[in-house]
Enzyme design. Sequence first.
Site, short mmCIF file in Angstrom:
data_model
loop_
_atom_site.label_atom_id
_atom_site.label_comp_id
_atom_site.label_asym_id
_atom_site.label_seq_id
_atom_site.Cartn_x
_atom_site.Cartn_y
_atom_site.Cartn_z
CB CYS A 156 72.48 43.36 1.90
SG CYS A 156 73.79 44.54 1.65
N1 CO8 Z 1 91.53 50.96 -7.13
C1 CO8 Z 1 92.60 50.24 -7.53
N2 CO8 Z 1 93.00 49.08 -6.93
C2 CO8 Z 1 92.29 48.67 -5.88
C3 CO8 Z 1 91.16 49.37 -5.40
C4 CO8 Z 1 90.79 50.56 -6.07
N3 CO8 Z 1 89.73 51.28 -5.70
N4 CO8 Z 1 90.63 48.69 -4.35
C5 CO8 Z 1 91.40 47.61 -4.15
N5 CO8 Z 1 92.41 47.60 -5.07
C6 CO8 Z 1 93.49 46.60 -5.18
C7 CO8 Z 1 93.68 45.83 -3.89
O1 CO8 Z 1 94.49 46.54 -3.00
C8 CO8 Z 1 94.31 44.57 -4.40
O2 CO8 Z 1 95.67 44.80 -4.66
P1 CO8 Z 1 96.75 43.63 -4.43
O3 CO8 Z 1 96.35 42.52 -5.36
O4 CO8 Z 1 98.04 44.29 -4.78
O5 CO8 Z 1 96.62 43.23 -2.99
C9 CO8 Z 1 93.62 44.34 -5.73
O6 CO8 Z 1 93.13 45.61 -6.14
C10 CO8 Z 1 92.48 43.36 -5.61
O7 CO8 Z 1 91.64 43.76 -4.49
P2 CO8 Z 1 90.51 42.86 -3.92
O8 CO8 Z 1 91.00 41.48 -3.72
O9 CO8 Z 1 89.89 43.56 -2.75
O10 CO8 Z 1 89.50 42.94 -5.16
P3 CO8 Z 1 88.29 42.04 -5.53
O11 CO8 Z 1 88.48 41.56 -6.90
O12 CO8 Z 1 87.96 41.04 -4.47
O13 CO8 Z 1 87.09 43.10 -5.56
C11 CO8 Z 1 85.20 43.74 -4.23
C12 CO8 Z 1 86.72 43.80 -4.40
C13 CO8 Z 1 84.58 44.50 -5.41
C14 CO8 Z 1 84.83 44.42 -2.94
C15 CO8 Z 1 84.71 42.28 -4.26
O14 CO8 Z 1 85.49 41.49 -3.43
C16 CO8 Z 1 83.26 42.14 -3.86
O15 CO8 Z 1 82.37 42.77 -4.40
N6 CO8 Z 1 82.99 41.21 -2.93
C17 CO8 Z 1 81.63 40.94 -2.48
C18 CO8 Z 1 81.26 41.97 -1.49
C19 CO8 Z 1 79.81 41.89 -1.09
O16 CO8 Z 1 78.96 41.38 -1.74
N7 CO8 Z 1 79.54 42.49 0.03
C20 CO8 Z 1 78.25 42.65 0.49
C21 CO8 Z 1 78.34 43.74 1.47
S1 CO8 Z 1 77.03 44.73 1.51
C22 CO8 Z 1 76.01 44.37 2.86
O17 CO8 Z 1 75.84 43.32 3.33
C23 CO8 Z 1 75.31 45.52 3.43
C24 CO8 Z 1 76.10 46.09 4.54
C25 CO8 Z 1 75.39 47.28 5.07
C26 CO8 Z 1 75.46 48.47 4.15
C27 CO8 Z 1 76.68 49.29 4.39
C28 CO8 Z 1 76.60 50.66 3.75
C29 CO8 Z 1 77.89 51.45 3.90
#
Ligand code: CO8
Length: 375
Positions: A156
């Site tokens: 990124c």
């Molecule tokens: N629908 C419903 N529920 C869901 C879903 C969904 N789609 N997804 C997860 N849940 C559930 C989970 O299972 C979990 O349930 P439980 O509490 O029962 O275990 C609950 O919702 C909470 O899940 P999370 O803890 O995963 O949720 P978060 O609040 O942490 O949100 C995010 C998830 C949005 C992914 C968040 O953690 C986030 O944005 N984190 C930062 C990520 C980030 O910035 N990453 C950068 C990566 S990008 C990069 O560097 C480039 C890589 C190269 C590119 C790749 C291209 C493919």
Amino acid sequence: MQPVTISGTGVFTPEETISNAELVTAFNAYAERQNSKNADAIARGEIEPVPMSAEEFIVKASGIESRHVLNKSGVLDPEIMHPVLPERSDDELSVMAEMAVKAAAIALAQAGRTPADIDAVICAASNHERAYPAIAIEVQEALGIEGFAFDMNVACSSATFGIQAAADMIRCGSVRAILMVNPEICSAHLEWRDRDCHFIFGDVCTATVLEHGDQATAPGRFDIVSTRCLTKYSNNIRNNDGFLRRTRAGHMQDRRDMQFRQEGRKVFKQVVPMVSEMIQQHLADEDLTPDQLSRLWLHQANKGMNDLIGAKVLGRTPEAGEQPNILQDYANTSSAGSMIAFSKYSDDLEPGDYGVICSFGAGYSAGSVIVRKAA
Ligand code: CO8
């Protein structure tokens, strides 16, 4: 040292879009099919059912409402769940180069430059569709640019690292002007069958023209005050695809770790302080205070992350428009995200106004570019 200016930017946006509603409908159809196919094994407790996705979760957790993709039909087909792109012969322009040429035309026009004015091309992206020849060299050839070109990948942070590389070369006098392109086909390395991440990414390409400040004439250009890059190793965002794939017997095809995967919560918690401190330190080292910043163009991964970073850097809640988000329309477009925000939300700044372009992501990597609107 030579002064360096960003004299033009361009965004190529694929026409097709996928709303959260369409995405969730397709994902849940896939989940239902899988669960019905595996009903016996699920009943015996041998495998877990695929959980359903939800629109409300996606918007609340990320701020993403929609994304642009190169191919919508394949992604939304529960039997396919990835983009389907026609194969191109070696003599045709590759997909990334085609996107880059389109974005470059906009950036060059804004900069008031032609390919004859450019000495080098950098293709800075989080994945490249082939190992070689470099996509950047193909773009160079397609545009008729003399000089040299190379690819780079810092996930990124590729664009901000690309800006630092370009600015350093221009400062040292080895080139007059550089075209940097960031074609991101995130849809092809995202696992659309994984509920935890299927909503995160979209496709786009940004392009930036950087040149010697003394020769730049484009209205609305920005001088680069200073750049900073930082990396710290982490496995929390990882993709194991690569040329060793076929050396691993029995693991050649479509293994989960061959697509993007992450520990989203850990990334959120670890990257927010890392990036906030980096920007604060960068400003302090340039004798700037946060209240001198008119705008923050942050990496577009998660609205909550941006809200927190903005608040930490500024010491208050950012005002509306002070820290523009584009991820509601584009989702995370990896290296291109902060450059889309910069390209779309910088015209209104006044000469002398300061801003920071900042990216962060896999590596971990983070890049900070302090700019000032030119007179
Ligand atoms: N629908 C419903 N529920 C869901 C879903 C969904 N789609 N997804 C997860 N849940 C559930 C989970 O299972 C979990 O349930 P439980 O509490 O029962 O275990 C609950 O919702 C909470 O899940 P999370 O803890 O995963 O949720 P978060 O609040 O942490 O949100 C995010 C998830 C949005 C992914 C968040 O953690 C986030 O944005 N984190 C930062 C990520 C980030 O910035 N990453 C950068 C990566 S990008 C990069 O560097 C480039 C890589 C190269 C590119 C790749 C291209 C493919």
